[in-house]
Design a protein around this motif. Structure first.
Motif, PDB file in Angstrom:
ATOM      1  N   GLY A 179     -18.442  31.902 -69.643  1.00 54.53           N
ATOM      2  CA  GLY A 179     -18.640  33.521 -69.517  1.00 54.53           C
ATOM      3  C   GLY A 179     -19.972  33.493 -70.417  1.00 54.53           C
ATOM      4  O   GLY A 179     -19.713  33.096 -71.779  1.00 54.53           O
ATOM      5  N   GLY A 180     -20.413  35.092 -70.564  1.00 53.88           N
ATOM      6  CA  GLY A 180     -21.607  35.669 -70.534  1.00 53.88           C
ATOM      7  C   GLY A 180     -22.872  35.962 -70.479  1.00 53.88           C
ATOM      8  O   GLY A 180     -22.996  35.286 -68.993  1.00 53.88           O
ATOM      9  N   ALA A 181     -23.094  36.671 -71.207  1.00 47.01           N
ATOM     10  CA  ALA A 181     -24.796  37.387 -70.596  1.00 47.01           C
ATOM     11  C   ALA A 181     -25.320  35.354 -70.069  1.00 47.01           C
ATOM     12  O   ALA A 181     -25.935  36.081 -68.889  1.00 47.01           O
ATOM     13  CB  ALA A 181     -25.098  37.731 -71.262  1.00 47.01           C
ATOM     14  N   PRO A 182     -25.622  34.966 -70.796  1.00 52.88           N
ATOM     15  CA  PRO A 182     -26.665  33.933 -70.017  1.00 52.88           C
ATOM     16  C   PRO A 182     -26.448  32.627 -69.151  1.00 52.88           C
ATOM     17  O   PRO A 182     -27.087  32.092 -69.107  1.00 52.88           O
ATOM     18  CB  PRO A 182     -27.311  32.703 -71.523  1.00 52.88           C
ATOM     19  N   VAL A 183     -24.455  32.936 -69.464  1.00 48.29           N
ATOM     20  CA  VAL A 183     -23.903  31.440 -68.243  1.00 48.29           C
ATOM     21  C   VAL A 183     -24.131  31.936 -66.947  1.00 48.29           C
ATOM     22  O   VAL A 183     -24.290  33.585 -66.602  1.00 48.29           O
ATOM     23  CB  VAL A 183     -22.340  31.511 -68.360  1.00 48.29           C
ATOM     24  N   SER A 184     -24.105  31.136 -66.005  1.00 53.43           N
ATOM     25  CA  SER A 184     -24.845  31.155 -64.780  1.00 53.43           C
ATOM     26  C   SER A 184     -23.753  30.858 -63.566  1.00 53.43           C
ATOM     27  O   SER A 184     -22.780  29.375 -64.357  1.00 53.43           O
ATOM     28  CB  SER A 184     -25.867  30.947 -64.013  1.00 53.43           C
ATOM     29  N   GLY A 185     -23.853  30.517 -62.390  1.00 56.93           N
ATOM     30  CA  GLY A 185     -22.826  29.788 -61.617  1.00 56.93           C
ATOM     31  C   GLY A 185     -23.093  28.485 -61.569  1.00 56.93           C
ATOM     32  O   GLY A 185     -22.769  27.326 -61.533  1.00 56.93           O
ATOM     33  N   GLU A 186     -24.861  28.315 -61.503  1.00 59.47           N
ATOM     34  CA  GLU A 186     -25.014  27.284 -61.536  1.00 59.47           C
ATOM     35  C   GLU A 186     -24.496  25.951 -62.931  1.00 59.47           C
ATOM     36  O   GLU A 186     -24.171  25.188 -62.709  1.00 59.47           O
ATOM     37  CB  GLU A 186     -26.508  26.737 -61.813  1.00 59.47           C
ATOM     38  N   PHE A 187     -24.715  26.831 -64.390  1.00 58.48           N
ATOM     39  CA  PHE A 187     -24.710  26.358 -64.852  1.00 58.48           C
ATOM     40  C   PHE A 187     -23.119  25.844 -65.037  1.00 58.48           C
ATOM     41  O   PHE A 187     -22.615  24.650 -65.580  1.00 58.48           O
ATOM     42  CB  PHE A 187     -24.458  27.070 -66.729  1.00 58.48           C
ATOM     43  N   ALA A 188     -21.891  26.961 -64.647  1.00 56.29           N
ATOM     44  CA  ALA A 188     -20.790  26.350 -65.371  1.00 56.29           C
ATOM     45  C   ALA A 188     -20.212  25.334 -63.622  1.00 56.29           C
ATOM     46  O   ALA A 188     -19.551  24.178 -64.214  1.00 56.29           O
ATOM     47  CB  ALA A 188     -20.051  27.418 -63.847  1.00 56.29           C
ATOM     48  N   ASP A 189     -21.068  24.933 -62.664  1.00 54.64           N
ATOM     49  CA  ASP A 189     -21.023  23.655 -61.962  1.00 54.64           C
ATOM     50  C   ASP A 189     -21.520  22.969 -62.826  1.00 54.64           C
ATOM     51  O   ASP A 189     -20.991  21.708 -62.360  1.00 54.64           O
ATOM     52  CB  ASP A 189     -21.630  23.726 -60.659  1.00 54.64           C
ATOM     53  N   ASP A 190     -22.608  22.554 -63.228  1.00 54.02           N
ATOM     54  CA  ASP A 190     -23.719  22.067 -64.057  1.00 54.02           C
ATOM     55  C   ASP A 190     -21.841  21.168 -65.222  1.00 54.02           C
ATOM     56  O   ASP A 190     -22.049  19.619 -65.091  1.00 54.02           O
ATOM     57  CB  ASP A 190     -24.296  22.149 -65.058  1.00 54.02           C
ATOM     58  N   VAL A 191     -21.341  21.506 -65.757  1.00 58.87           N
ATOM     59  CA  VAL A 191     -20.554  21.428 -66.893  1.00 58.87           C
ATOM     60  C   VAL A 191     -19.152  21.161 -66.484  1.00 58.87           C
ATOM     61  O   VAL A 191     -18.602  20.325 -66.727  1.00 58.87           O
ATOM     62  CB  VAL A 191     -20.393  22.431 -68.172  1.00 58.87           C
ATOM     63  N   GLY A 192     -19.166  21.230 -64.944  1.00 59.74           N
ATOM     64  CA  GLY A 192     -17.677  21.004 -64.476  1.00 59.74           C
ATOM     65  C   GLY A 192     -16.360  22.182 -64.231  1.00 59.74           C
ATOM     66  O   GLY A 192     -15.631  21.877 -64.395  1.00 59.74           O
ATOM     67  N   ALA A 193     -16.419  23.579 -65.061  1.00 62.95           N
ATOM     68  CA  ALA A 193     -15.994  24.364 -65.013  1.00 62.95           C
ATOM     69  C   ALA A 193     -15.408  25.015 -63.944  1.00 62.95           C
ATOM     70  O   ALA A 193     -16.335  24.807 -62.704  1.00 62.95           O
ATOM     71  CB  ALA A 193     -16.849  25.536 -65.513  1.00 62.95           C
ATOM     72  N   HIS A 194     -14.467  25.150 -63.958  1.00 62.26           N
ATOM     73  CA  HIS A 194     -13.813  25.657 -62.685  1.00 62.26           C
ATOM     74  C   HIS A 194     -13.874  27.048 -62.249  1.00 62.26           C
ATOM     75  O   HIS A 194     -13.367  27.852 -61.131  1.00 62.26           O
ATOM     76  CB  HIS A 194     -12.349  25.357 -62.881  1.00 62.26           C
ATOM     77  N   ILE A 195     -14.204  28.294 -63.617  1.00 60.43           N
ATOM     78  CA  ILE A 195     -13.342  29.478 -63.096  1.00 60.43           C
ATOM     79  C   ILE A 195     -15.418  30.096 -63.868  1.00 60.43           C
ATOM     80  O   ILE A 195     -15.539  29.805 -64.748  1.00 60.43           O
ATOM     81  CB  ILE A 195     -12.849  30.290 -63.880  1.00 60.43           C
ATOM     82  N   TYR A 196     -16.118  31.059 -63.207  1.00 56.07           N
ATOM     83  CA  TYR A 196     -17.110  31.289 -63.637  1.00 56.07           C
ATOM     84  C   TYR A 196     -17.225  32.867 -62.569  1.00 56.07           C
ATOM     85  O   TYR A 196     -16.972  33.059 -61.185  1.00 56.07           O
ATOM     86  CB  TYR A 196     -18.269  30.682 -63.367  1.00 56.07           C
ATOM     87  N   ALA A 197     -17.137  34.269 -63.690  1.00 59.20           N
ATOM     88  CA  ALA A 197     -17.932  35.529 -63.211  1.00 59.20           C
ATOM     89  C   ALA A 197     -18.420  36.109 -63.647  1.00 59.20           C
ATOM     90  O   ALA A 197     -18.143  35.845 -64.898  1.00 59.20           O
ATOM     91  CB  ALA A 197     -16.144  35.951 -62.837  1.00 59.20           C
ATOM     92  N   THR A 198     -19.047  37.236 -63.702  1.00 57.51           N
ATOM     93  CA  THR A 198     -19.905  38.232 -63.918  1.00 57.51           C
ATOM     94  C   THR A 198     -19.619  39.328 -64.472  1.00 57.51           C
ATOM     95  O   THR A 198     -19.358  39.947 -65.483  1.00 57.51           O
ATOM     96  CB  THR A 198     -20.564  38.463 -63.142  1.00 57.51           C
TER      97      THR A 198
END
Length: 212
Positions: A179-198
């Protein structure tokens, strides 16, 4: 004065870096047994506005730090009165700001919200080395790891942590949150993250859902 007006007063205290007002308002919230979680979210909203002003060069680093100090002052008053939800107490989360970044406001807000939800939080602080995230997940027997950043340049370090967790066979059992300002859902998917929220509240709901 309504609870909405009191919360708005708390947010304004953060934006105006008025520490005296923040102390008085946070104390009133505790004394009147108002919603502590909502108050903490309000502090986060105030800091979000300040962060936007900083990014737009409307204010500068000294003002940003003063607002941050004001937020933490209020947070210290509110945190001891959080009602812990026992249901999730056994789940352990390692949290920290990724290597190369010393910003920890968002991380601290999420830490507070996760603590309120009853999770066992291991806070590694800020500018946390990649290897330390992985070693602490192993050492603590963590169920999840949460990484934050406010800098685009350090996002690659999040990717490295995620890769190492997968290479060691720790993920996907260990859930990865970014998470964080520059992080996106697409980035989370690309790195294999399971949790991302704004925002912190939505992130906590995802943690609860995945770490039942």
């Amino acid at each position: 004065m309504t609870s909405f007006e009191i919360f708005e007063k708390l947010k304004k205290a953060v934006i105006d870096y008025d520490e005296k007002e923040a102390i008085e308002t946070a104390t009133k919230i505790v004394e009147q047994k108002m919603d502590i979680i909502a108050a903490i979210e309000t502090l986060g909203e105030g800091m979000l506005e300040i962060a936007k002003k900083y990014e737009n060069s409307e204010i500068f680093l000294p003002e940003l730090l003063l607002s941050s100090d004001t937020m933490y002052t209020a947070l210290n008053i509110l945190e001891p009165h959080i009602k812990i939800i026992k249901k999730y107490i056994k789940k352990r989360i390692v949290i920290g700001t990724i290597e190369g970044d010393v910003h920890d406001i968002g991380k601290n807000i999420l830490k507070t919200m996760l603590t309120a939800a009853g999770f066992d939080i291991i806070d590694l602080g800020r500018d946390v080395p990649i290897d330390k995230f992985v070693s602490e997940v192993e050492k603590q027997g963590a169920d999840a790891v949460a990484m934050s950043t406010l800098m685009t340049a350090t996002m690659v370090n999040m990717e490295r942590v995620a890769s190492m967790l997968y290479e060691k066979g720790l993920a996907p059992r260990v859930k990865i949150a970014v998470g964080g300002a520059p992080v996106s859902g697409e980035f989370a998917d690309d790195v294999g993250a399971h949790i991302y929220a704004t925002n912190a509240m939505d992130a906590v709901e995802l943690f609860k859902r995945l770490l039942r």
